[in-house]
Design a protein around this motif. Structure first.
Motif, PDB file in Angstrom:
ATOM      1  N   LYS A   1     -11.083 -18.659  61.910  1.00  0.00           N
ATOM      2  CA  LYS A   1     -10.871 -18.280  63.307  1.00  0.00           C
ATOM      3  C   LYS A   1      -9.748 -19.065  63.984  1.00  0.00           C
ATOM      4  CE  LYS A   1     -14.597 -21.197  65.142  1.00  0.00           C
ATOM      5  NZ  LYS A   1     -13.844 -22.223  65.776  1.00  0.00           N
ATOM      6  N   ASP A   2      -9.395 -20.221  63.444  1.00  0.00           N
ATOM      7  CA  ASP A   2      -8.374 -21.067  64.061  1.00  0.00           C
ATOM      8  C   ASP A   2      -6.964 -20.818  63.526  1.00  0.00           C
ATOM      9  OD1 ASP A   2     -10.289 -22.375  65.657  1.00  0.00           O
ATOM     10  OD2 ASP A   2     -10.834 -23.640  63.957  1.00  0.00           O
TER      11      ASP A   2
ATOM     12  N   ILE B   1      -9.410 -15.753  68.918  1.00  0.00           N
ATOM     13  CA  ILE B   1      -9.775 -15.399  70.297  1.00  0.00           C
ATOM     14  C   ILE B   1      -8.586 -14.794  71.033  1.00  0.00           C
ATOM     15  CG2 ILE B   1     -10.524 -16.309  72.533  1.00  0.00           C
ATOM     16  CD1 ILE B   1     -12.304 -18.269  70.916  1.00  0.00           C
ATOM     17  N   LYS B   2      -7.429 -15.420  70.929  1.00  0.00           N
ATOM     18  CA  LYS B   2      -6.224 -14.877  71.565  1.00  0.00           C
ATOM     19  C   LYS B   2      -5.829 -13.551  70.928  1.00  0.00           C
ATOM     20  CE  LYS B   2      -4.294 -19.141  73.322  1.00  0.00           C
ATOM     21  NZ  LYS B   2      -4.378 -18.926  74.729  1.00  0.00           N
TER      22      LYS B   2
ATOM     23  N   SER C   1      -2.466 -16.213  56.291  1.00  0.00           N
ATOM     24  CA  SER C   1      -2.699 -16.351  54.845  1.00  0.00           C
ATOM     25  C   SER C   1      -3.263 -15.064  54.245  1.00  0.00           C
ATOM     26  CB  SER C   1      -3.611 -17.536  54.547  1.00  0.00           C
ATOM     27  OG  SER C   1      -4.857 -17.379  55.169  1.00  0.00           O
ATOM     28  N   ASN C   2      -4.133 -14.376  54.967  1.00  0.00           N
ATOM     29  CA  ASN C   2      -4.655 -13.106  54.465  1.00  0.00           C
ATOM     30  C   ASN C   2      -3.581 -12.027  54.447  1.00  0.00           C
ATOM     31  OD1 ASN C   2      -7.214 -14.024  53.892  1.00  0.00           O
ATOM     32  ND2 ASN C   2      -8.053 -13.417  55.873  1.00  0.00           N
TER      33      ASN C   2
END
Length: 164
Positions: free
Chosen positions: A47-48, A107-108, A139-140
């Motif tokens: 998430k970060d 989140i953003k 990365s994904n």
């Protein structure tokens, strides 16, 4: 399986899929043509991490330059302070990607994802049901670019990003 990962339903579903896969392989079918092509384990949820917004449109019948301009106009009107960049890439022979970079964390990225879906002007030139949208970490995105498998990534996205 995604909705109830800790439930016995998931275990039973995995057993059924495994049996179907074994049956399919035993019948002489090519393993690359398996019933379930689930490569979602290639991806990791962080998430970060830096995230991108992806809009997948068919290459044929889509005016990519016009669509990029509509997204750019949307960004300058509603996300001016985000310092967002727009890029496009061909994915295989049938799809184009519009990529909006970079969001610091999920989140953003979801603020953008949710907001752009509400704006009919951006998608005015696209037929409903002919395009897909999702978020992807940097990365994904490298893995996705190599694999070029939209359904597998969309499955990963729906399992890991939206657990409604």
């Amino acid at each position: 399986m995604a909705k109830y990962p800790g439930d016995e339903v998931k275990t039973r579903a995995e057993e059924i899929l495994s049996l179907l896969s074994k049956y399919r392989n035993a019948s002489g079918a090519d393993s690359s043509d398996s019933i379930v092509s689930n490569k979602t384990e290639l991806y990791n949820f962080d998430k970060d991490e830096i995230h991108y917004y992806i809009l997948v449109v068919p290459d044929e019948g889509s005016n990519i330059n016009q669509l990029k301009m509509q997204v750019a106009n949307y960004n300058s009107k509603f996300f001016r302070m985000g310092n967002l960049k727009i890029d496009n890439r061909l994915l295989g022979t049938k799809s184009q990607l519009i990529i909006v970079k970079k969001f610091k964390g999920v989140i953003k990225a979801f603020d953008y994802y949710d907001a752009i879906q509400e704006n009919a002007t951006v998608f005015a030139g696209l037929k409903p049901g002919t395009f897909q949208q999702f978020l992807i970490s940097a990365s994904n995105y490298l893995i996705f670019s190599r694999e070029k498998n939209i359904p597998d990534y969309v499955t990963f996205f729906s399992q890991n990003y939206r657990n409604d």
